[in-house]
Design a protein around this motif. Structure first.
Motif, short mmCIF file in Angstrom:
data_model
loop_
_atom_site.label_atom_id
_atom_site.label_comp_id
_atom_site.label_asym_id
_atom_site.label_seq_id
_atom_site.Cartn_x
_atom_site.Cartn_y
_atom_site.Cartn_z
N PRO A 76 31.76 79.91 20.53
CA PRO A 76 31.26 79.36 21.80
C PRO A 76 31.49 77.83 21.90
N LYS A 77 31.33 77.12 20.77
CA LYS A 77 31.56 75.67 20.78
C LYS A 77 33.01 75.34 21.11
N GLU A 78 33.93 76.12 20.56
CA GLU A 78 35.35 75.89 20.83
C GLU A 78 35.69 76.21 22.28
N ILE A 79 35.00 77.17 22.86
CA ILE A 79 35.21 77.46 24.28
C ILE A 79 34.80 76.26 25.13
N ASP A 80 33.68 75.63 24.78
CA ASP A 80 33.26 74.41 25.48
C ASP A 80 34.32 73.32 25.35
N ARG A 81 34.82 73.12 24.12
CA ARG A 81 35.84 72.08 23.90
C ARG A 81 37.13 72.41 24.65
N ALA A 82 37.52 73.68 24.62
CA ALA A 82 38.74 74.09 25.32
C ALA A 82 38.60 73.89 26.83
N ARG A 83 37.43 74.22 27.36
CA ARG A 83 37.20 74.02 28.79
C ARG A 83 37.30 72.55 29.15
N ASP A 84 36.67 71.68 28.34
CA ASP A 84 36.73 70.24 28.59
C ASP A 84 38.16 69.73 28.52
N TRP A 85 38.91 70.18 27.50
CA TRP A 85 40.31 69.76 27.36
C TRP A 85 41.12 70.23 28.55
N PHE A 86 40.91 71.50 28.96
CA PHE A 86 41.68 72.05 30.06
C PHE A 86 41.36 71.35 31.37
N GLU A 87 40.12 70.92 31.54
CA GLU A 87 39.77 70.18 32.76
C GLU A 87 40.51 68.85 32.82
N ARG A 88 40.76 68.23 31.65
CA ARG A 88 41.50 66.95 31.61
C ARG A 88 43.01 67.14 31.70
N HIS A 89 43.54 68.19 31.08
CA HIS A 89 44.99 68.34 30.93
C HIS A 89 45.54 69.63 31.51
N GLY A 90 44.77 70.33 32.31
CA GLY A 90 45.17 71.66 32.79
C GLY A 90 46.49 71.69 33.53
N GLY A 91 46.72 70.74 34.41
CA GLY A 91 47.98 70.73 35.17
C GLY A 91 49.18 70.60 34.26
N LYS A 92 49.11 69.66 33.32
CA LYS A 92 50.22 69.49 32.36
C LYS A 92 50.38 70.74 31.51
N ALA A 93 49.26 71.33 31.09
CA ALA A 93 49.32 72.52 30.24
C ALA A 93 49.99 73.68 30.97
N VAL A 94 49.65 73.88 32.23
CA VAL A 94 50.25 74.96 33.00
C VAL A 94 51.74 74.69 33.20
N PHE A 95 52.07 73.47 33.61
CA PHE A 95 53.48 73.12 33.84
C PHE A 95 54.31 73.31 32.57
N LEU A 96 53.89 72.70 31.47
CA LEU A 96 54.65 72.79 30.23
C LEU A 96 54.61 74.20 29.64
N GLY A 97 53.47 74.87 29.79
CA GLY A 97 53.35 76.23 29.28
C GLY A 97 54.33 77.19 29.93
N ARG A 98 54.67 76.95 31.18
CA ARG A 98 55.62 77.81 31.89
C ARG A 98 57.04 77.67 31.33
N LEU A 99 57.26 76.66 30.48
CA LEU A 99 58.58 76.43 29.89
C LEU A 99 58.69 76.97 28.46
N VAL A 100 57.62 77.55 27.93
CA VAL A 100 57.59 78.00 26.54
C VAL A 100 57.48 79.53 26.49
N PRO A 101 58.43 80.19 25.83
CA PRO A 101 58.34 81.66 25.72
C PRO A 101 56.99 82.09 25.17
N ALA A 102 56.50 83.20 25.64
CA ALA A 102 55.21 83.81 25.28
C ALA A 102 54.05 83.03 25.90
N VAL A 103 54.03 81.72 25.74
CA VAL A 103 52.97 80.90 26.34
C VAL A 103 53.07 80.98 27.85
N ARG A 104 54.29 81.07 28.37
CA ARG A 104 54.51 81.04 29.82
C ARG A 104 53.75 82.16 30.53
N THR A 105 53.57 83.28 29.87
CA THR A 105 52.83 84.37 30.49
C THR A 105 51.33 84.09 30.49
#
Length: 180
Positions: A76-105
């Motif tokens: 549960p603590k890691e979910i909180d940290r992941a949510r906080d990180w994703f709120e800061r970097h979500g756009g970059k993560a989605v954009f870059l993730g779409r360029l990486v096999p397996a992650v893109r899905t």
């Protein structure tokens, strides 16, 4: 490309170079093939985003992690940290993730869980998807009947990325500590 996103074992690294090859032979229009591939891929990404939205109530996910965290490899603590990180970097993560096999899905799932707006996830997914699809179809177009070279290069890279992700996941499951 929709099926490639919904069922990840279907490789875009073979689909789009073949479309580019067909375009080079005059059987398809390269721009329309790239746009169609991108549209299918984007629809698949939005499917997974919808799954993330459905799963996404933060507290419900934390309760699930409390009981089944080993298989999620998240506390549960890691979910909180992941949510906080994703709120800061979500756009970059989605954009870059779409360029990486397996992650893109699967990058769309945390976007849905984090309740990223549909407009933002669509924008970042579309940008990454069009780049990826254009690179693959363009490579098939330029190499024409040698498009297997694209697959010969891209498939091992994709397989290595997937293998590393599986190894990382197994490591996380084996070394999981509930207090994490």
């Amino acid at each position: 490309m929709f099926a490639e996103n919904v069922f990840p074992p279907i490789p875009s690294e073979l689909i789009m170079p073949l479309a580019g090859f067909s375009a080079a032979r005059g059987e398809l229009d390269i721009v329309l093939a790239t746009l169609a591939g991108s549209a299918g891929s984007l629809l698949g990404a939005l499917f997974w985003y919808g799954i993330g939205r459905w799963l996404g109530e933060h507290e419900r996910l934390k309760r699930f992690a409390e009981g089944h965290g080993r298989w999620l490899t998240l506390t549960p603590k890691e979910i909180d940290r992941a949510r906080d990180w994703f709120e800061r970097h979500g756009g970059k993560a989605v954009f870059l993730g779409r360029l990486v096999p397996a992650v893109r899905t699967f990058i769309s799932v945390p976007a849905g869980v984090a309740r990223m707006s549909l407009a933002r996830v669509t924008l970042y997914s579309a940008l990454g998807t069009v780049i990826w699809t254009a690179l693959l179809s363009g490579a098939g177009f330029l190499l024409e009947d040698q498009y297997q070279r694209v697959a010969g290069w891209a498939n091992p890279v994709s397989n290595a990325v997937v293998a590393l992700l599986v190894i990382w996941y197994l490591y996380r499951v084996i070394t999981f500590r509930k207090g994490g």
